[in-house]
Design an enzyme around this catalytic site. Structure first.
Site, short mmCIF file in Angstrom:
data_model
loop_
_atom_site.label_atom_id
_atom_site.label_comp_id
_atom_site.label_asym_id
_atom_site.label_seq_id
_atom_site.Cartn_x
_atom_site.Cartn_y
_atom_site.Cartn_z
CE1 TYR A 25 51.15 76.53 43.52
CE2 TYR A 25 50.93 76.79 41.15
CZ TYR A 25 50.36 76.64 42.40
OH TYR A 25 49.00 76.61 42.52
NE ARG A 39 55.23 68.89 38.18
CZ ARG A 39 54.70 68.07 37.34
NH1 ARG A 39 54.22 66.90 37.74
NH2 ARG A 39 54.64 68.37 36.06
CB CYS A 56 46.89 79.55 49.07
SG CYS A 56 47.65 78.92 50.57
#
Length: 102
Positions: A25, A39, A56
Site C-alpha cells: 500500500y 491507508r 487487488c
C-alpha cells in the site's frame, strides 16, 4: 478533485503489477505521489468496482501480510507462485515488485 486523481493513479498502478509479484500500500501511495496515504490506497482498493478486474490480491501491507477478512487473497497469490514465509506473510525479499526494473 485531487482524491479522485489519486484513486485513478492507484488503479492504474495496480493494473500493471505483474503476476507473481506484490506491491505494498505504501509503495503504491508513493508512486501515485501521496506517500503519506497508504491507508487511503487500501480504502480505494476495497471500494474498487469489480468490473475493473483489478488484481487487488497483489497488494499487501509493508510486512507482507494479506488483507484481514479476505482469506482468498493468500490462495490467489499462491496460485501465482508468490512465496510465503513460515509466519504466513508474503516473502517480500523474493516477491516485491520493483517497478523501476522493468
Amino acid at each position: 478533485m485531487v482524491q479522485e486523481e489519486f484513486r485513478q493513479q492507484v488503479y492504474a498502478l495496480v493494473k500493471v503489477i505483474p503476476q507473481g509479484w506484490v506491491a505494498t500500500y505504501g509503495q503504491l501511495a508513493f508512486l501515485a505521489g501521496h506517500p503519506r496515504h497508504p491507508r487511503l490506497v487500501g480504502k480505494f482498493l476495497r471500494e474498487a468496482p469489480s468490473k475493473l478486474k483489478l488484481p487487488c490480491h497483489r497488494v499487501v501491507n509493508a510486512a507482507g501480510r494479506c488483507a484481514p477478512g479476505w482469506p482468498e487473497q493468500a490462495a490467489l497469490l499462491r496460485r501465482e507462485n508468490v512465496a510465503f514465509r513460515p509466519n504466513g506473510n508474503v516473502d517480500l525479499d523474493r516477491c516485491f515488485w520493483c517497478c523501476f526494473e522493468e
